[in-house]
Design an enzyme around this catalytic site. Structure first.
Site, PDB file in Angstrom:
ATOM      1  N   ALA A  60      -2.969   7.272  -1.880  1.00 34.60           N
ATOM      2  CA  ALA A  60      -2.415   5.968  -1.510  1.00 34.60           C
ATOM      3  C   ALA A  60      -1.900   5.227  -2.729  1.00 34.60           C
ATOM      4  CB  ALA A  60      -3.478   5.121  -0.807  1.00 34.60           C
ATOM      5  N   TYR A  61      -0.928   4.383  -2.483  1.00 36.89           N
ATOM      6  CA  TYR A  61      -0.448   3.410  -3.457  1.00 36.89           C
ATOM      7  C   TYR A  61      -1.205   2.129  -3.139  1.00 36.89           C
ATOM      8  CZ  TYR A  61       3.000   0.469  -5.958  1.00 36.89           C
ATOM      9  OH  TYR A  61       3.622  -0.403  -6.806  1.00 36.89           O
ATOM     10  N   TYR A 125       2.522  -4.118   0.573  1.00 37.80           N
ATOM     11  CA  TYR A 125       1.489  -3.083   0.640  1.00 37.80           C
ATOM     12  C   TYR A 125       1.066  -2.846   2.085  1.00 37.80           C
ATOM     13  CZ  TYR A 125      -3.251  -1.181   0.536  1.00 37.80           C
ATOM     14  OH  TYR A 125      -4.373  -0.437   0.777  1.00 37.80           O
TER      15      TYR A 125
END
Length: 283
Positions: A60-61, A125
């Site tokens: 994941a970022y 996000y």
């Protein structure tokens, strides 16, 4: 049955691979250097080599603030990556457990969000993670599970709990946000949830893997200070606005856990109980 864990070098990926090793499951853990989930060719090669029956996507970022000016990268990792994985799982008949976040919700209610509540992220996000959720559920309606978690802490990597532990051993006051509420969650408990889902072949859809209860960052910090024998009154409450930041933050993202009972699995325990056990590990 072989498991493949992507993002195995991260806080949660470490816990998942360790839990699989402890129970003797045939598993391969690949960190981001070994496997870039945004590279379809690399993913196809990994599937051809390891032939997983189940994939746990911990890649994941997670740079919430940076994502506001790096949206393309955030969507490649959090949206395109899960889509590539889901397509490969569909092609090879594998299952996929995909990690997501409480940030897919706006945080505009004090009531727990049920698993089927409509998503409405407030920042880049959150929108990138929602894209990944939609890809997994759309491509793998019967063999895909989205597992939302939040406020992770654990033995590996950086976390708020580790930072507060270090600050507690220092001196002087510590200012902590008191008007954002969520669920402190031990990564080891999330790993146990993921293994339970992996061993339940009919489990699919959306699950919430956060520890139960709720707390502000301020309340969590005071609990950490208390557990390490420091004076919790050194922690001072401040408003989130005092810290600034580009990314709008959800005010309250407490998640409900009804789906665990539906599939005959235990819901996660309370965050205070989990934190007390976790503190013995992080040093």
């Amino acid at each position: 049955m072989r498991w493949l864990v992507t993002g195995a070098g991260g806080l949660l990926g470490h816990e998942v691979t360790a839990a699989l090793a402890a129970e003797g499951t045939d598993a391969v853990g690949l960190d981001r250097r070994a496997l870039d989930v945004t590279d379809p060719d690399a993913l196809a090669a990994a599937f051809a080599r390891h032939r997983p029956a189940l994939v746990v996507n911990c890649a994941a970022y997670t740079a919430v603030e940076v994502a506001e000016t790096d949206a393309a990268r955030a969507f490649r990792v959090n949206g395109d990556g899960p889509r590539h994985l889901a397509a490969l799982c569909a092609r090879h008949g594998a299952r996929l457990l995909h990690l997501s976040t409480d940030y897919v919700f706006p945080g505009d209610t004090d009531s727990p969000y049920p698993e089927n509540h409509p998503t409405a992220p407030r920042n880049t996000y959150g929108r990138s993670k929602r894209a990944g959720e939609r890809a997994v559920l759309g491509l793998l309606p019967d063999r895909g599970a989205v597992v939302r978690t939040a406020w992770l802490h654990g033995e590996h990597g950086r976390s708020f709990v580790r930072t507060m532990t270090e600050r507690a051993r220092g001196h002087g006051p510590v200012d902590v946000v008191a008007d954002l509420v969520g669920q402190p969650t031990w990564a080891a408990d999330v790993a146990r949830c993921l293994l339970a889902l992996g061993h339940a072949p009919e489990a699919s859809g959306v699950f919430h893997a956060t520890n139960a209860g709720r707390a502000s960052w301020y309340e969590l910090a005071r609990e950490v200070f208390q557990l390490v024998g420091a004076d919790p009154d050194r922690v001072r409450p401040v408003a989130a606005v005092a810290f600034g930041g580009r990314a709008p933050r959800p005010r309250c993202t407490v998640l409900g856990h009804d789906r665990w009972q539906e599939v005959g699995l235990p819901a996660p325990r309370h965050w205070r109980e989990a934190l007390a056990e976790a503190m013995g590990r992080i040093g």
